[in-house]
Scaffold this active site. Structure first.
Site, mmCIF file in Angstrom:
data_model
loop_
_atom_site.group_PDB
_atom_site.id
_atom_site.type_symbol
_atom_site.label_atom_id
_atom_site.label_comp_id
_atom_site.label_asym_id
_atom_site.label_seq_id
_atom_site.Cartn_x
_atom_site.Cartn_y
_atom_site.Cartn_z
ATOM 1 N N SER A 1 -4.412 -0.739 -0.914
ATOM 2 C CA SER A 1 -3.477 -0.433 -1.995
ATOM 3 C C SER A 1 -3.148 -1.684 -2.799
ATOM 4 C CB SER A 1 -2.194 0.181 -1.439
ATOM 5 O OG SER A 1 -1.552 -0.725 -0.564
ATOM 6 N N GLU B 1 -5.502 2.792 -5.117
ATOM 7 C CA GLU B 1 -4.688 3.875 -4.546
ATOM 8 C C GLU B 1 -3.459 4.214 -5.386
ATOM 9 O OE1 GLU B 1 -3.931 3.369 -0.345
ATOM 10 O OE2 GLU B 1 -5.854 2.393 -0.028
ATOM 11 N N ARG C 1 12.187 0.359 3.241
ATOM 12 C CA ARG C 1 10.965 1.167 3.132
ATOM 13 C C ARG C 1 11.168 2.513 3.814
ATOM 14 N NH1 ARG C 1 6.256 3.266 1.346
ATOM 15 N NH2 ARG C 1 4.581 3.291 2.870
ATOM 16 N N TRP D 1 2.056 9.979 11.911
ATOM 17 C CA TRP D 1 3.021 9.774 10.841
ATOM 18 C C TRP D 1 3.380 11.069 10.128
ATOM 19 C CZ3 TRP D 1 1.089 4.549 8.354
ATOM 20 C CH2 TRP D 1 1.228 3.534 9.313
ATOM 21 N N HIS E 1 4.360 -8.382 3.968
ATOM 22 C CA HIS E 1 5.718 -7.865 4.067
ATOM 23 C C HIS E 1 6.763 -8.922 3.716
ATOM 24 C CE1 HIS E 1 3.509 -4.816 6.313
ATOM 25 N NE2 HIS E 1 4.500 -4.009 6.036
#
Length: 767
Positions: free
Chosen positions: A443, A494, A525, A571, A704
């Site tokens: 991504s 993406e 998030r 998930w 991150h």
């Protein structure tokens, strides 16, 4: 003696009905909002959460389950476990707190964040406490007491929640020391004694101490530490009832230890481990109450209330009402907040669901049935049974074609045509990549422009041609940027995907996606897990068009980007009316079809991301082999239907892999990329003991954290990797996808990544 059976909650979602916490945090991080504004927003949310749980009818309402980032990080701050690189004074202000969580510029210096990994077998990430050799603990933060008093001011006496001291140490990482987990326990317990004494003075009647470590395979030394630890804690706060909570499994071999703790109550997860009830009833001393988690705190299908009530009545008949509490299996942090926020959800599936608030309504209903008798809730019990019966007989849950395909399943579908050593030269000839090839995980930044494009199309403001034109422009820009910075294997970015699992859920049969079913993953998030209600198949190609368009723009290989079957399963909120193994196998065949279409379209590299493999492990090792058998099998079904010349990648992030490296090798992916930078390449120790045969891309950029790694920093990490791996094995890539980063960070970081790869490449190829 009070015979009222209380309805209780172990924890509640933090984000708010409209993700208010996310917006407050990101407003503060961006500099738009002040610390005071963030604190006011957080206080409003806490008050809203407490009032809502009171309105639902709960008797025990948690506090200190709220966090600005993560409750494990909060515990580290509470006990003064702040590494020196973050410590400017004895006080931990917001800047220090978020530096530990996110890294970045801190008081004029660039700092890396603490490590992050998954909370047991969930998709929630926690910040790993970092303890130094000879770590000393101090009572450094009074958040638990402050939030208890905050709730008291609005008339609610809460049950404060603390992460237990032994679980805290079990989850922490020891730096520069090989001391046992329990070596620093006496000092740590002293802090907990002070916290409990403060809570007692503030008027707390109950305190919940979470010890999920009791559900792990523990060394005898750790098991033996529980009794003296809790003897100290109980004596520190006379008049306070302590509940020790276990969840995500049962204590099993540790159950006798749990039952002998001198506490008021023990919580057991009867959803994950229903068979532990009778041993617990038989072994519990008369002084111990049992909190029974009889409805699922991690999934969304309406509970079988009659079955749960029968189990509770069985417990009541053995130990009495005065020793019984009703609860969800665990904190409902891991669920979407409120089904009432859903407006357009599939009308047939909607009645089958219970989000966090509805789950707690079930808890209240069950407690009422115990206190007032079944007749008091008979209509509600009948309605629940009717809904479950309607779901069971719905033709939408069973697809004959999917079941026939699984019935014809053959072991040969799980194997590539040739072994890796034979595939590798064929792939090298086709792809013509340099040594230490560079790539990304998939991504690229999900900017306001990207989100607006998707939103406008979803709302009907753009038609399909307009949407596709906008998407193609974004893809072309991203391909050109990747060429310009010098990446070897490109991706399309993406941009059409809201989330790596939700996007596939939108395109698979047997799955629906909610509008507002957000669940916290880490920090600000959130993800919206798909709801798998029926048999899964792929009616039409999902990614082939976008990937083929990107490949048409460049001579360099473009990876087809897919989410693997285990991660889609883990998930998602998965149907509970058939084994998870069966659902995973169905997903694997759906992804296999997508892989075949990508290959047929000329795509030479296909990546199936499986970051959830490690988190799916059962808590006890005795259960690992069966899970790993079907998880590895599902990946191989999804990935093995391609020619030798097609290169298959997989990706895993923020997952401790040492214990399952043999299963990862059994995936037989040609290339695996994996998180490594935040742990300073510690995972490479695994490859010293287990010589991984295929290619590896240990991440060299912690995406991150809002910082751009320097070239020298990346070179150092690559040198560390080459101390373990051969140059022919090594790929160069970030830790994870770049969707959460901004272009201002992404472009310079990728240029540094490519420059570092060139420097090391020239060094290892120099005669």
């Amino acid at each position: 003696m009070d015979t009222h059976v209380p309805a209780t909650s172990l924890g509640f979602p933090r984000m708010g009905p409209h993700r208010e916490l996310k917006r407050a945090l990101e407003g503060y991080w961006s500099g738009r909002d002040s610390a005071d504004e963030l604190e006011r927003g957080a206080s409003d949310l806490r008050r809203q959460r407490w009032n809502r749980q009171r309105d639902l009818g709960l008797d025990h309402i948690p506090s200190n389950d709220f966090s600005l980032y993560d409750h494990v990080l909060d515990t580290a701050v509470m006990v003064g476990a702040v590494p020196d690189r973050y410590r400017a004074s004895d006080d931990v202000d917001l800047a220090t707190y978020f530096a530990m969580a996110r890294g970045g510029d801190f008081r004029g210096n660039a700092v890396a964040p603490l490590e992050m990994t998954k909370w047991f077998d969930t998709n929630y990430h926690f910040i790993v406490p970092e303890l130094s050799a000879g770590q000393r603990f101090t009572y450094a933060d009074t958040k638990a007491v402050a939030e208890f008093r905050e709730a008291r001011r609005i008339g609610i006496t809460t049950r404060p929640v603390l992460l237990g001291p032994i679980s805290f140490l079990t989850l922490a990482k020891q730096r520069g020391s090989h001391a046992s987990v329990t070596a620093s326990l006496p000092d740590l317990v002293g802090v907990y004694e002070a916290v409990l004494a403060d809570l007692a003075r503030a008027g707390a009647q109950w305190v919940q101490i979470d010890e999920p470590a009791l559900c792990l395979d523990l060394d005898r030394e750790i098991v033996d530490a529980f009794l003296p630890t809790y003897e100290r804690l109980v004596h520190s706060a006379p008049g306070v009832e302590i509940l020790v909570a276990t969840y995500f499994s049962g204590p099993r071999a540790n159950l006798p230890t749990a039952l002998t703790l001198p506490v008021a109550a023990l919580h057991l997860d009867l959803v994950r481990e229903p068979h532990q009830l009778d041993p617990a009833l038989a072994g519990a001393p008369e002084s111990l109450a049992l909190s029974l988690g009889v409805v699922d705190g991690r999934n969304v299908w309406r509970a079988d209330l009659l079955s749960a009530l029968t189990r509770l009545e069985h417990a009541r008949d053995h130990i009495g009402s005065e020793r019984l509490l009703v609860a969800p299996s665990c904190s409902v942090l891991h669920m979407p907040l409120d089904l009432e926020l859903e407006v357009h959800l599939d009308p047939e599936v909607r009645p089958w669901l219970a989000f966090a608030e509805q789950r707690l309504e079930e808890v209240v209903l069950l407690a009422r049935a115990l206190n007032e008798g079944r007749a008091a809730v008979e209509d509600l019990l009948i309605a629940n049974a009717d809904i479950r019966a309607e779901r069971a007989r719905s033709p939408r849950t069973h697809d004959r074609a999917v079941r026939e395909r699984l019935a014809a399943d053959q072991p040969a579908l799980e194997a590539r045509a040739s072994v890796y050593s034979e595939r590798r030269p064929k792939q090298a000839k086709r792809l013509e990549l340099p040594l230490l090839p560079t790539t990304t995980i998939g991504s690229f930044p999900q900017t306001t422009e990207v989100r607006s494009l998707r939103s406008r199309y979803r709302l009907g403001e753009l038609d399909l041609p307009q949407y596709e034109t906008g998407m193609r422009a974004l893809i072309e820009t991203t391909v050109r940027l990747q060429e310009a910075v010098g990446l070897d294997v490109l991706v399309h970015g993406e941009f059409e995907r809201n989330d790596m699992v939700e996007y596939f859920g939108e395109h698979l049969s047997g799955v629906v996606v909610s509008e507002n079913g957000w669940v916290q993953s880490y920090g600000s998030r959130c993800v919206k897990p798909p709801l798998i209600y029926g048999d899964v198949s792929r009616p039409n190609p999902i990614t082939t068009g976008w990937t083929s368009f990107a490949q048409s723009l460049t001579e360099r290989p473009v990876k087809g980007m897919l989410t693997g079957p285990v991660t889609i399963l883990q998930w998602s909120l998965v149907r509970d009316d058939q084994p998870r193994e069966q659902t995973c196998r169905q997903i694997a065949f759906a992804i296999r079809d997508e892989v075949a279409d990508l290959e047929a379209a000329g795509i030479g590299v296909v990546q199936l991301d499986e970051p959830a493999l490690r988190e799916g492990l059962p808590l006890q090792r005795a259960d690992w082999p069966d899970y790993l058998r079907w998880a590895v099998s599902a990946f191989r079904v999804a990935s093995s239907g391609v020619a030798d010349e097609t290169q298959v990648h997989t990706h895993m992030c923020y997952a401790q892999v040492a214990d399952i490296i043999d299963s990862i090798a059994a995936f037989d992916a040609d290339v695996i990329s994996i998180e490594a930078s935040r742990s300073n390449m510690d995972l490479l120790d695994t490859f010293v003991e287990f010589r991984y045969p295929n290619a590896i891309g240990p991440g060299v950029w912690d995406i991150h954290s809002p910082r751009v790694p320097e070239v020298a920093e990346i070179v150092t990490l690559l040198d560390q990797a080459l101390a373990v791996l051969s140059p022919e094995q090594l790929w160069v890539n970030p830790d994870c996808g770049l969707k959460t980063r901004g272009w201002a960070e992404v472009e310079p970081a990728l240029r540094n990544l490519v420059d570092a790869a060139r420097i090391v490449r020239e060094r290892v190829t120099r005669p």
